[in-house]
Structures are given as C-alpha cells and as structure tokens.
Scaffold this motif. Structure first.
Motif: not given
Length: 111
Positions: A33-36, A40-44
């Motif tokens: 999920y985090l690679l998809g 892309r709105h998730i960071t840090g």
C-alpha cells in the motif's frame, strides 16, 4: 464492512495483544500500500503492523543517521546499517511477547 472485516480506530489501551509475533504476511500488505500511488499523500509517518493491528506512531524522534555520497542500494544499506546506525531497543510489546514464548518453550516437557 470491508472484505477483510470490520476496521475501527481505537486507542492503544483498548487493543489486546494478538498472541503471536508479526509475520511477513501481516506486514506485506502495508508495504505494498505504501509503495502504491494511492498512498502518495502519506509522508513522514511511522507505522507499526502487529498481526491484525496497524498503528501510527506519534512524534518519532531521529536517533541516529547515516549518509552516503551516492544513492543507497539494498546492498549498501545491508553493508552499513548495523555499524552505521544500528537499531533502537525492541518495543516492549515484542520483548514481552518474546519472554512469554521463551517461558512457554522452557516449560514444555522434553520430547
């Protein structure tokens, strides 16, 4: 209701220990999920996956860093991570689980 079951946000104190260590099959869906593109709105953010529980950690603090003059590769990370930045001590829930498993193993009669 999702295909995987009900999903709720709950305070950590209300989530019981799942009774088994995390396995790659538990963590892989979060990694994918985090690679998809949909994440892309998730960071840090720092997430923890422990069996059926996914948590976001609050206010993580950078303890140590390592740098390179080139881009990191999996091989260069492997070659430098242990001596370069190491690891933080195990989270207490993992330590407590390991201690319980070890105690259960020691209590088993010899075969």
């Amino acid at each position: 209701m999702t295909r995987e079951g009900r999903v709720r946000a709950v305070p950590p104190a209300l989530v019981p220990c799942v009774g088994r260590p995390p396995e790659p099959e538990d963590v892989a869906p979060m990694v994918i999920y985090l690679l998809g593109d949909k994440s892309r709105h998730i960071t840090g953010q720092v997430y923890s996956v422990f069996g059926p529980k996914i948590s976001v950690l609050s206010k993580p603090v950078e303890a140590r860093s390592m740098y390179t003059t080139e881009r990191w590769t999996p091989d260069s990370i492997e070659a430098h991570i242990d001596a370069g930045i190491g690891q933080e001590p195990f989270l207490s829930v993992f330590k407590e689980y390991d201690e319980a498993v070890n105690a259960a193993i020691e209590a088993e009669p010899a075969k």
